[in-house]
Motif scaffolding. Structure first.
Motif, PDB file in Angstrom:
ATOM      1  N   PRO A 123       0.839  -1.197   0.000  1.00  0.00           N
ATOM      2  CA  PRO A 123       0.000   0.000   0.000  1.00  0.00           C
ATOM      3  C   PRO A 123       0.881   1.257   0.000  1.00  0.00           C
ATOM      4  CG  PRO A 123      -0.835  -1.595   1.585  1.00  0.00           C
ATOM      5  CD  PRO A 123       0.493  -2.114   1.093  1.00  0.00           C
ATOM      6  N   GLY A 124       0.620   2.160  -0.940  1.00  0.00           N
ATOM      7  CA  GLY A 124       1.415   3.372  -1.064  1.00  0.00           C
ATOM      8  C   GLY A 124       2.716   3.174  -1.837  1.00  0.00           C
ATOM      9  N   SER A 146      -5.412  -2.286  -6.205  1.00  0.00           N
ATOM     10  CA  SER A 146      -5.825  -1.064  -6.883  1.00  0.00           C
ATOM     11  C   SER A 146      -4.582  -0.243  -7.232  1.00  0.00           C
ATOM     12  CB  SER A 146      -6.743  -0.274  -5.945  1.00  0.00           C
ATOM     13  OG  SER A 146      -7.187   0.896  -6.562  1.00  0.00           O
ATOM     14  N   ASN A 176       0.463   1.983  -6.118  1.00  0.00           N
ATOM     15  CA  ASN A 176      -0.630   1.325  -5.398  1.00  0.00           C
ATOM     16  C   ASN A 176      -1.402   2.413  -4.661  1.00  0.00           C
ATOM     17  OD1 ASN A 176      -2.351  -0.061  -3.703  1.00  0.00           O
ATOM     18  ND2 ASN A 176      -0.831  -1.559  -3.051  1.00  0.00           N
ATOM     19  N   GLY A 178      -4.393   1.725  -3.234  1.00  0.00           N
ATOM     20  CA  GLY A 178      -5.323   1.052  -2.334  1.00  0.00           C
ATOM     21  C   GLY A 178      -4.748   0.852  -0.939  1.00  0.00           C
ATOM     22  N   LYS A 179      -5.548   0.208  -0.104  1.00  0.00           N
ATOM     23  CA  LYS A 179      -5.148  -0.051   1.286  1.00  0.00           C
ATOM     24  C   LYS A 179      -4.578  -1.456   1.471  1.00  0.00           C
ATOM     25  CE  LYS A 179      -8.615   3.064   3.342  1.00  0.00           C
ATOM     26  NZ  LYS A 179      -7.909   4.232   2.964  1.00  0.00           N
ATOM     27  N   THR A 180      -4.587  -2.264   0.395  1.00  0.00           N
ATOM     28  CA  THR A 180      -4.037  -3.624   0.464  1.00  0.00           C
ATOM     29  C   THR A 180      -2.959  -3.788  -0.601  1.00  0.00           C
ATOM     30  OG1 THR A 180      -5.679  -4.501  -1.092  1.00  0.00           O
ATOM     31  CG2 THR A 180      -6.251  -4.593   1.267  1.00  0.00           C
ATOM     32  N   GLU A 181      -2.214  -4.879  -0.510  1.00  0.00           N
ATOM     33  CA  GLU A 181      -1.177  -5.180  -1.489  1.00  0.00           C
ATOM     34  C   GLU A 181      -1.792  -5.289  -2.884  1.00  0.00           C
ATOM     35  OE1 GLU A 181       2.156  -8.173  -0.719  1.00  0.00           O
ATOM     36  OE2 GLU A 181       0.750  -9.314  -1.964  1.00  0.00           O
TER      37      GLU A 181
END
Length: 191
Positions: A123-124, A146, A176, A178-181
């Motif tokens: 994430p990030g 995402s 990325n 999103g909040k997940t991998e």
């Protein structure tokens, strides 16, 4: 009574290394970058002027996508009809500082024309690339998570299962958001 001395010569790692490197169309510089071994050390090994440590031999085998024994074998192996590369043999470019891991799925001998990777982004995390050779194209298929792709001033979010196609010869970022991998397959085609 004399102790018998072995007449077996050590394996000629240099000859095997050169054969495997050339079969994959890699220069010493290419292999140096992928394996993390200096170009001068590779040259010395190939000319049998230096013996690699086990750690260096292991890194070279991983970079070439072969078992360590293939570098130590003195005779050329028969060609296998089906060759399975185990997960631990797949070369990986860790970019933990930027939150990505790039696994090199394509054979290195095709790297001058086609490259394909499994890209994992925390994430990030982001994979930022300078432009590749003129005419290069990238194709990113999102398998999980995402992401957004940024090329110049354009940004597009990629939906799950979708493929983004964009010029790889310009600076570009895969991020990325999103909040997940996130996980994707990335294909680079060189012109």
């Amino acid at each position: 009574m004399k102790t018998p001395v072995s007449t077996n010569a050590p394996p000629e790692v240099g000859a095997a290394l050169q054969r495997l490197r050339l079969a994959r169309g890699l220069t010493l510089e290419d292999l140096s970058r992928i394996a993390g071994v200096s170009k001068s050390m590779l040259s010395q090994i190939e000319r049998e002027k230096a013996n690699p440590t086990i750690a260096i031999t292991w890194r070279l085998a991983n970079a070439l996508g072969v078992q360590i024994g293939e570098l130590l074998a003195t005779a050329e192996r028969e060609t296998e009809t089906i060759r399975v590369i185990d997960a631990h043999e797949i070369p990986t470019l860790p970019g933990h500082h930027a939150g990505y891991v790039l696994r090199i799925l394509g054979p290195l001998e095709l790297a001058s024309k086609y490259e394909w990777y499994e890209l994992t982004l925390a994430p990030g995390g982001e994979l930022a690339s300078q432009g590749h050779d003129p005419g290069a194209q990238e194709h990113l298929t999102l398998l999980h998570g995402s992401v957004e792709v940024e090329v110049g001033t354009d940004k597009k979010k990629v939906k799950l299962g979708s493929t983004a196609r964009y010029p790889g010869d310009q600076q570009h970022i895969i991020r990325n958001v999103g909040k997940t991998e996130a996980k994707a397959v990335l294909v680079v085609i060189h012109r």
